[in-house]
Design a protein around this motif. Structure first.
Motif, PDB file in Angstrom:
ATOM      1  N   VAL A 102       0.815  -1.220   0.000  1.00 25.98           N
ATOM      2  CA  VAL A 102       0.000   0.000   0.000  1.00 25.98           C
ATOM      3  C   VAL A 102       0.852   1.275   0.000  1.00 25.98           C
ATOM      4  CG1 VAL A 102      -1.656   1.363   1.356  1.00 25.98           C
ATOM      5  CG2 VAL A 102      -2.098  -1.056   0.890  1.00 25.98           C
ATOM      6  N   PRO A 103       1.791   1.453   0.926  1.00 24.37           N
ATOM      7  CA  PRO A 103       2.535   2.727   0.918  1.00 24.37           C
ATOM      8  C   PRO A 103       3.286   3.019  -0.388  1.00 24.37           C
ATOM      9  CG  PRO A 103       2.853   1.589   2.995  1.00 24.37           C
ATOM     10  CD  PRO A 103       2.156   0.624   2.084  1.00 24.37           C
ATOM     11  N   PRO A 104       4.075   2.065  -0.941  1.00 24.02           N
ATOM     12  CA  PRO A 104       4.763   2.419  -2.180  1.00 24.02           C
ATOM     13  C   PRO A 104       3.819   2.573  -3.369  1.00 24.02           C
ATOM     14  CG  PRO A 104       5.245   0.140  -1.591  1.00 24.02           C
ATOM     15  CD  PRO A 104       4.507   0.749  -0.445  1.00 24.02           C
ATOM     16  N   THR A 105       2.716   1.842  -3.381  1.00 19.80           N
ATOM     17  CA  THR A 105       1.762   1.966  -4.475  1.00 19.80           C
ATOM     18  C   THR A 105       1.108   3.340  -4.462  1.00 19.80           C
ATOM     19  OG1 THR A 105       1.309  -0.413  -4.509  1.00 19.80           O
ATOM     20  CG2 THR A 105      -0.356   1.011  -5.490  1.00 19.80           C
ATOM     21  N   VAL A 106       0.679   3.783  -3.304  1.00 19.25           N
ATOM     22  CA  VAL A 106       0.051   5.098  -3.204  1.00 19.25           C
ATOM     23  C   VAL A 106       1.081   6.202  -3.458  1.00 19.25           C
ATOM     24  CG1 VAL A 106      -1.144   6.714  -1.679  1.00 19.25           C
ATOM     25  CG2 VAL A 106      -1.812   4.317  -1.743  1.00 19.25           C
ATOM     26  N   GLY A 107       2.277   6.036  -2.914  1.00 20.19           N
ATOM     27  CA  GLY A 107       3.329   7.022  -3.166  1.00 20.19           C
ATOM     28  C   GLY A 107       3.620   7.170  -4.646  1.00 20.19           C
ATOM     29  N   PHE A 108       3.672   6.055  -5.352  1.00 18.98           N
ATOM     30  CA  PHE A 108       3.919   6.126  -6.789  1.00 18.98           C
ATOM     31  C   PHE A 108       2.715   6.723  -7.509  1.00 18.98           C
ATOM     32  CE2 PHE A 108       3.932   4.454 -11.103  1.00 18.98           C
ATOM     33  CZ  PHE A 108       5.112   5.021 -11.544  1.00 18.98           C
ATOM     34  N   SER A 109       1.514   6.418  -7.046  1.00 22.13           N
ATOM     35  CA  SER A 109       0.310   6.980  -7.670  1.00 22.13           C
ATOM     36  C   SER A 109       0.305   8.504  -7.587  1.00 22.13           C
ATOM     37  CB  SER A 109      -0.949   6.413  -7.011  1.00 22.13           C
ATOM     38  OG  SER A 109      -0.998   5.017  -7.185  1.00 22.13           O
ATOM     39  N   VAL A 110       0.753   9.031  -6.469  1.00 21.50           N
ATOM     40  CA  VAL A 110       0.871  10.480  -6.322  1.00 21.50           C
ATOM     41  C   VAL A 110       1.875  11.022  -7.345  1.00 21.50           C
ATOM     42  CG1 VAL A 110       1.698  12.308  -4.763  1.00 21.50           C
ATOM     43  CG2 VAL A 110       0.128  10.548  -3.921  1.00 21.50           C
ATOM     44  N   GLN A 111       2.977  10.305  -7.542  1.00 23.95           N
ATOM     45  CA  GLN A 111       3.965  10.732  -8.537  1.00 23.95           C
ATOM     46  C   GLN A 111       3.379  10.721  -9.949  1.00 23.95           C
ATOM     47  OE1 GLN A 111       6.903  12.109  -7.830  1.00 23.95           O
ATOM     48  NE2 GLN A 111       6.228  11.873  -5.730  1.00 23.95           N
ATOM     49  N   VAL A 112       2.520   9.757 -10.236  1.00 26.35           N
ATOM     50  CA  VAL A 112       1.885   9.684 -11.555  1.00 26.35           C
ATOM     51  C   VAL A 112       0.975  10.895 -11.766  1.00 26.35           C
ATOM     52  CG1 VAL A 112       0.272   8.393 -13.007  1.00 26.35           C
ATOM     53  CG2 VAL A 112       2.036   7.177 -11.734  1.00 26.35           C
ATOM     54  N   VAL A 113       0.198  11.242 -10.744  1.00 21.56           N
ATOM     55  CA  VAL A 113      -0.686  12.412 -10.863  1.00 21.56           C
ATOM     56  C   VAL A 113       0.146  13.647 -11.181  1.00 21.56           C
ATOM     57  CG1 VAL A 113      -2.237  13.961  -9.595  1.00 21.56           C
ATOM     58  CG2 VAL A 113      -2.518  11.485  -9.408  1.00 21.56           C
ATOM     59  N   LYS A 114       1.232  13.829 -10.452  1.00 21.58           N
ATOM     60  CA  LYS A 114       2.085  14.994 -10.705  1.00 21.58           C
ATOM     61  C   LYS A 114       2.819  14.869 -12.035  1.00 21.58           C
ATOM     62  CE  LYS A 114       4.037  14.761  -6.600  1.00 21.58           C
ATOM     63  NZ  LYS A 114       4.883  15.066  -5.439  1.00 21.58           N
ATOM     64  N   GLY A 115       3.112  13.631 -12.445  1.00 20.62           N
ATOM     65  CA  GLY A 115       3.814  13.392 -13.709  1.00 20.62           C
ATOM     66  C   GLY A 115       2.985  13.707 -14.940  1.00 20.62           C
ATOM     67  N   THR A 116       1.677  13.845 -14.759  1.00 17.42           N
ATOM     68  CA  THR A 116       0.850  14.187 -15.915  1.00 17.42           C
ATOM     69  C   THR A 116       1.222  15.548 -16.493  1.00 17.42           C
ATOM     70  OG1 THR A 116      -0.895  15.144 -14.527  1.00 17.42           O
ATOM     71  CG2 THR A 116      -1.121  12.799 -15.127  1.00 17.42           C
ATOM     72  N   ALA A 117       1.925  16.363 -15.720  1.00 15.93           N
ATOM     73  CA  ALA A 117       2.360  17.670 -16.224  1.00 15.93           C
ATOM     74  C   ALA A 117       3.239  17.511 -17.462  1.00 15.93           C
ATOM     75  CB  ALA A 117       3.106  18.437 -15.136  1.00 15.93           C
ATOM     76  N   LEU A 118       3.959  16.402 -17.563  1.00 14.01           N
ATOM     77  CA  LEU A 118       4.817  16.174 -18.731  1.00 14.01           C
ATOM     78  C   LEU A 118       4.025  16.003 -20.016  1.00 14.01           C
ATOM     79  CD1 LEU A 118       7.524  13.691 -17.389  1.00 14.01           C
ATOM     80  CD2 LEU A 118       7.833  16.083 -18.007  1.00 14.01           C
ATOM     81  N   THR A 119       2.767  15.618 -19.909  1.00 13.96           N
ATOM     82  CA  THR A 119       1.984  15.358 -21.122  1.00 13.96           C
ATOM     83  C   THR A 119       1.739  16.622 -21.937  1.00 13.96           C
ATOM     84  OG1 THR A 119      -0.138  15.552 -19.962  1.00 13.96           O
ATOM     85  CG2 THR A 119       0.852  13.349 -20.095  1.00 13.96           C
ATOM     86  N   SER A 120       1.942  17.778 -21.348  1.00 11.65           N
ATOM     87  CA  SER A 120       1.754  19.019 -22.103  1.00 11.65           C
ATOM     88  C   SER A 120       2.769  19.136 -23.229  1.00 11.65           C
ATOM     89  CB  SER A 120       1.853  20.235 -21.175  1.00 11.65           C
ATOM     90  OG  SER A 120       3.159  20.355 -20.653  1.00 11.65           O
ATOM     91  N   ILE A 121       3.862  18.415 -23.143  1.00 10.24           N
ATOM     92  CA  ILE A 121       4.914  18.488 -24.157  1.00 10.24           C
ATOM     93  C   ILE A 121       4.423  17.985 -25.520  1.00 10.24           C
ATOM     94  CG2 ILE A 121       6.040  16.247 -23.829  1.00 10.24           C
ATOM     95  CD1 ILE A 121       7.922  19.531 -24.040  1.00 10.24           C
ATOM     96  N   ILE A 122       3.401  17.118 -25.527  1.00 12.42           N
ATOM     97  CA  ILE A 122       2.858  16.623 -26.800  1.00 12.42           C
ATOM     98  C   ILE A 122       1.552  17.333 -27.160  1.00 12.42           C
ATOM     99  CG2 ILE A 122       3.994  14.376 -26.671  1.00 12.42           C
ATOM    100  CD1 ILE A 122       1.247  13.211 -25.780  1.00 12.42           C
ATOM    101  N   GLY A 123       1.249  18.411 -26.434  1.00 15.20           N
ATOM    102  CA  GLY A 123       0.078  19.208 -26.768  1.00 15.20           C
ATOM    103  C   GLY A 123      -1.165  18.857 -25.982  1.00 15.20           C
ATOM    104  N   PHE A 124      -1.054  17.903 -25.063  1.00 19.67           N
ATOM    105  CA  PHE A 124      -2.206  17.559 -24.240  1.00 19.67           C
ATOM    106  C   PHE A 124      -2.382  18.662 -23.201  1.00 19.67           C
ATOM    107  CE2 PHE A 124      -4.116  15.248 -20.587  1.00 19.67           C
ATOM    108  CZ  PHE A 124      -5.308  14.889 -21.209  1.00 19.67           C
ATOM    109  N   VAL A 125      -3.572  19.215 -23.136  1.00 20.75           N
ATOM    110  CA  VAL A 125      -3.816  20.305 -22.199  1.00 20.75           C
ATOM    111  C   VAL A 125      -4.249  19.708 -20.863  1.00 20.75           C
ATOM    112  CG1 VAL A 125      -5.117  22.404 -21.722  1.00 20.75           C
ATOM    113  CG2 VAL A 125      -4.437  21.863 -24.061  1.00 20.75           C
ATOM    114  N   GLU A 126      -3.286  19.610 -19.960  1.00 21.15           N
ATOM    115  CA  GLU A 126      -3.566  19.156 -18.608  1.00 21.15           C
ATOM    116  C   GLU A 126      -3.431  20.356 -17.689  1.00 21.15           C
ATOM    117  OE1 GLU A 126      -0.408  19.178 -16.515  1.00 21.15           O
ATOM    118  OE2 GLU A 126      -0.132  20.230 -18.387  1.00 21.15           O
ATOM    119  N   LEU A 127      -3.399  20.123 -16.418  1.00 18.99           N
ATOM    120  CA  LEU A 127      -3.459  21.200 -15.434  1.00 18.99           C
ATOM    121  C   LEU A 127      -2.334  22.237 -15.591  1.00 18.99           C
ATOM    122  CD1 LEU A 127      -5.143  22.144 -13.078  1.00 18.99           C
ATOM    123  CD2 LEU A 127      -3.849  20.625 -11.595  1.00 18.99           C
ATOM    124  N   SER A 128      -1.098  21.772 -15.734  1.00 16.06           N
ATOM    125  CA  SER A 128       0.023  22.715 -15.853  1.00 16.06           C
ATOM    126  C   SER A 128      -0.051  23.507 -17.152  1.00 16.06           C
ATOM    127  CB  SER A 128       1.358  21.975 -15.773  1.00 16.06           C
ATOM    128  OG  SER A 128       1.520  21.417 -14.507  1.00 16.06           O
TER     129      SER A 128
END
Length: 177
Positions: A102-128
């Protein structure tokens, strides 16, 4: 632990490939790479595919490690009770691995949520990216990015709190067995 040699080699190669390359590169390949073959991929689909493949590699490794962390004696004891592999996993191994995972899975899930900021590089309009667009229109980066940070926090904090609650429940359930 089980499985065919071919499946293990495939899984190992998959995990090493996706853990060993940056998410940014995987986003580029999913979006621009397929375009080289005449396949038009919308940014949201490329972002989704890249994030799923990248995330699955890390979660597979987290869970593999958690299953392997269960003492060999647990496998032997359940085997001596006549349990097959599926029964061992269902009744003995996975409940214990869940507590560890549970702890490493949730910790990584939080990183994935924050990692979505990288998707803007291909033109995907996410939060950042949306924050960048609003900043360009309002010229108030501190306020806009402050709000973006608060939104990310509002998304990630409940994950962390849920993890803590689940850990407590698992600890209580473990003590009662």
């Amino acid at each position: 632990i089980g499985g065919s040699r071919v499946a293990r080699l495939f899984a190992k190669g998959y995990i090493e490939l996706f853990q060993g390359t940056p998410l940014l590169m995987q986003l580029f390949l999913a979006f621009f790479g397929l375009g080289l073959f005449g396949i038009d991929v919308p940014p949201w689909l490329a972002a989704g595919v890249a994030l799923v493949l990248w995330t699955a590699a890390f979660l597979a490794e987290i869970w593999r490690g958690c299953v392997e962390s269960i003492a060999k004696g647990q496998w032997e004891a359940s085997s001596s009770l006549g349990m097959g592999y599926v029964q061992q996993m269902r009744w003995v191994i996975l409940p214990q691995a869940l507590k560890v995972a549970v702890p490493p899975t949730v910790g990584f899930s939080v990183q994935v949520v924050k990692g979505t900021a990288l998707t803007s590089i291909i033109g995907f309009v996410e939060l950042s990216k949306a924050g960048s667009v609003v900043t360009n229109a309002t010229f108030q980066p501190f306020i806009v990015y402050g709000l973006v940070a608060l939104i990310y926090f509002a998304l990630c904090w409940p994950l962390s709190k849920s993890s803590q609650m689940l850990e407590r429940k698992l600890n209580v359930a473990h003590r009662h067995h």
